[in-house]
Design a protein around this motif. Structure first.
Motif, mmCIF file in Angstrom:
data_model
loop_
_atom_site.group_PDB
_atom_site.id
_atom_site.type_symbol
_atom_site.label_atom_id
_atom_site.label_comp_id
_atom_site.label_asym_id
_atom_site.label_seq_id
_atom_site.Cartn_x
_atom_site.Cartn_y
_atom_site.Cartn_z
ATOM 1 N N ARG A 63 16.091 -25.027 -19.014
ATOM 2 C CA ARG A 63 17.429 -24.525 -18.617
ATOM 3 C C ARG A 63 17.588 -23.264 -18.147
ATOM 4 N N ASP A 64 16.788 -22.176 -18.816
ATOM 5 C CA ASP A 64 17.014 -20.912 -18.271
ATOM 6 C C ASP A 64 16.266 -20.767 -17.182
ATOM 7 N N ARG A 76 18.499 -22.171 -14.231
ATOM 8 C CA ARG A 76 19.696 -21.267 -14.234
ATOM 9 C C ARG A 76 19.048 -20.168 -13.076
ATOM 10 N N SER A 77 17.965 -19.471 -13.356
ATOM 11 C CA SER A 77 17.579 -18.404 -12.718
ATOM 12 C C SER A 77 17.176 -18.910 -11.244
ATOM 13 N N TRP A 78 16.665 -20.124 -11.036
ATOM 14 C CA TRP A 78 16.236 -20.667 -9.622
ATOM 15 C C TRP A 78 17.631 -20.849 -8.906
ATOM 16 N N LEU A 79 18.639 -21.591 -9.551
ATOM 17 C CA LEU A 79 19.775 -21.672 -9.091
ATOM 18 C C LEU A 79 20.572 -20.269 -8.478
ATOM 19 N N GLU A 80 20.742 -19.537 -9.497
ATOM 20 C CA GLU A 80 21.469 -18.326 -9.128
ATOM 21 C C GLU A 80 20.448 -17.344 -8.106
ATOM 22 N N ASP A 81 19.389 -17.517 -7.998
ATOM 23 C CA ASP A 81 18.689 -16.977 -6.796
ATOM 24 C C ASP A 81 19.117 -17.656 -5.472
ATOM 25 N N THR A 82 19.075 -18.705 -5.753
ATOM 26 C CA THR A 82 19.218 -19.535 -4.338
ATOM 27 C C THR A 82 20.836 -19.440 -3.664
ATOM 28 N N TYR A 83 21.512 -19.380 -4.763
ATOM 29 C CA TYR A 83 23.212 -19.235 -4.274
ATOM 30 C C TYR A 83 23.577 -18.032 -4.171
ATOM 31 N N SER A 84 22.531 -17.027 -4.549
ATOM 32 C CA SER A 84 23.012 -15.534 -4.267
ATOM 33 C C SER A 84 22.768 -14.915 -2.834
ATOM 34 N N ARG A 85 21.727 -15.990 -2.295
ATOM 35 C CA ARG A 85 21.614 -15.171 -0.995
ATOM 36 C C ARG A 85 22.462 -15.188 -0.048
#
Length: 84
Positions: free
Chosen positions: A20-21, A24-33
């Protein structure tokens, strides 16, 4: 688990993101670009979902992502991503 195949992670050694963590980090990185994301052609079934995401960076670079995911008890249990 998310399995990603792209130019940096060929089919013989895909990026595998587990837990899960980490996901979450992978998604946050992707969508923060600094890019736009548009989901197109979603297909939803009881135990699966498939979709395409079209992304665009400010410099005009385009990325297309095809995704399939397996769902159990309302949660994604396995996801496969191919992006170019």
């Amino acid at each position: 688990m998310v399995r990603v195949v792209d130019r940096n992670h060929p089919p013989k050694s895909p990026l595998v993101v587990e837990g899960r963590d980490a996901i979450r980090s992978w998604l946050e990185d992707t969508y923060s670009r600094d890019m736009t994301h548009h989901v197109v052609d979603p297909v939803v079934a009881e135990d699966r979902v498939a979709l395409t995401t079209e992304c665009r960076y400010p410099d005009g670079t385009n990325v297309t992502c095809a995704c399939t995911a397996e769902i159990s008890e309302g949660k994604i249990t396995r996801q496969r991503v191919v992006q170019v």
